[in-house]
Design a protein around this motif. Sequence first.
Motif, mmCIF file in Angstrom:
data_model
loop_
_atom_site.group_PDB
_atom_site.id
_atom_site.type_symbol
_atom_site.label_atom_id
_atom_site.label_comp_id
_atom_site.label_asym_id
_atom_site.label_seq_id
_atom_site.Cartn_x
_atom_site.Cartn_y
_atom_site.Cartn_z
ATOM 1 N N ARG A 38 0.849 -1.186 0.000
ATOM 2 C CA ARG A 38 0.000 0.000 0.000
ATOM 3 C C ARG A 38 0.884 1.236 0.000
ATOM 4 N N LYS A 39 0.449 2.228 -0.737
ATOM 5 C CA LYS A 39 1.152 3.517 -0.796
ATOM 6 C C LYS A 39 0.147 4.620 -0.493
ATOM 7 N N TRP A 40 0.582 5.592 0.262
ATOM 8 C CA TRP A 40 -0.239 6.737 0.628
ATOM 9 C C TRP A 40 0.158 7.891 -0.288
ATOM 10 N N VAL A 41 -0.792 8.471 -1.005
ATOM 11 C CA VAL A 41 -0.500 9.558 -1.932
ATOM 12 C C VAL A 41 -0.273 10.837 -1.129
ATOM 13 N N LYS A 42 0.960 11.351 -1.223
ATOM 14 C CA LYS A 42 1.373 12.545 -0.469
ATOM 15 C C LYS A 42 1.589 13.719 -1.428
ATOM 16 N N PRO A 43 1.727 14.929 -0.911
ATOM 17 C CA PRO A 43 1.891 16.103 -1.784
ATOM 18 C C PRO A 43 3.020 15.959 -2.803
ATOM 19 N N GLU A 44 4.120 15.332 -2.427
ATOM 20 C CA GLU A 44 5.258 15.196 -3.352
ATOM 21 C C GLU A 44 4.985 14.190 -4.477
ATOM 22 N N ASP A 45 3.863 13.454 -4.407
ATOM 23 C CA ASP A 45 3.505 12.477 -5.431
ATOM 24 C C ASP A 45 2.581 13.054 -6.505
ATOM 25 N N LEU A 46 2.212 14.328 -6.375
ATOM 26 C CA LEU A 46 1.206 14.928 -7.253
ATOM 27 C C LEU A 46 1.792 15.622 -8.468
ATOM 28 N N ASN A 47 1.007 15.661 -9.532
ATOM 29 C CA ASN A 47 1.360 16.396 -10.747
ATOM 30 C C ASN A 47 0.713 17.785 -10.684
ATOM 31 N N PRO A 48 0.884 18.634 -11.688
ATOM 32 C CA PRO A 48 0.275 19.972 -11.659
ATOM 33 C C PRO A 48 -1.255 19.970 -11.589
ATOM 34 N N ASN A 49 -1.883 18.844 -11.942
ATOM 35 C CA ASN A 49 -3.344 18.736 -11.845
ATOM 36 C C ASN A 49 -3.801 18.339 -10.439
ATOM 37 N N GLU A 50 -2.829 18.202 -9.532
ATOM 38 C CA GLU A 50 -3.077 17.793 -8.143
ATOM 39 C C GLU A 50 -3.653 16.381 -8.047
ATOM 40 N N THR A 51 -3.238 15.523 -9.002
ATOM 41 C CA THR A 51 -3.543 14.102 -8.942
ATOM 42 C C THR A 51 -2.216 13.341 -8.967
ATOM 43 N N LEU A 52 -2.283 12.063 -8.683
ATOM 44 C CA LEU A 52 -1.076 11.239 -8.625
ATOM 45 C C LEU A 52 -0.334 11.270 -9.959
ATOM 46 N N PHE A 53 0.931 11.632 -9.916
ATOM 47 C CA PHE A 53 1.808 11.653 -11.088
ATOM 48 C C PHE A 53 2.001 10.212 -11.569
ATOM 49 N N GLY A 54 1.724 9.960 -12.840
ATOM 50 C CA GLY A 54 1.828 8.622 -13.401
ATOM 51 C C GLY A 54 3.209 8.015 -13.254
ATOM 52 N N GLY A 55 4.237 8.837 -13.386
ATOM 53 C CA GLY A 55 5.606 8.344 -13.238
ATOM 54 C C GLY A 55 5.896 7.832 -11.842
ATOM 55 N N ARG A 56 5.298 8.460 -10.842
ATOM 56 C CA ARG A 56 5.466 7.997 -9.455
ATOM 57 C C ARG A 56 4.826 6.619 -9.299
ATOM 58 N N LEU A 57 3.618 6.462 -9.826
ATOM 59 C CA LEU A 57 2.938 5.171 -9.734
ATOM 60 C C LEU A 57 3.731 4.088 -10.462
#
Length: 133
Positions: free
Chosen positions: A6-25
């Motif tokens: 499990r991973k918790w989506v944190k502010p540093e994981d977000l893209n400019p749209n304020e959703t999870l950055f695909g590259g992080r996932l």
Amino acid sequence: MRFNTRKWVKPEDLNPNETLFGGRLLAWIDEEAALYTIIQLENTRVVTKHMTEINFMSSAKQGDIIELGIEVIKFGQTSLTLKCKARNKMTQETILTVDSITMVNLDEHGKPKPHGKTKVEFVDERLKKNFKE
């Protein structure tokens, strides 16, 4: 499919749209595939050779909990082929699927090495087997 991480989506994981950055996932998935393969093949020297089509189906936002599921598709002579699914833990909504991830077992010189495995083994089963011997 087993969901072990499990991973918790944190502010540093977000893209400019304020959703999870695909590259992080994708980085999380690559790490999970490597760890799964290391445990299955009992060798820390593995690399990602190939990923098939990556299908982003939905998004995640800050605070969401993402589960990563891995399943073995095939044992090759020097490789292990997996499939992956990422989903939102709370809603069970699928975020991403990867149909095939090929991981290669390496020797100490970085060359593909036969692993001799033919089926999924769980660590507790392996420990019980080794304890009996």
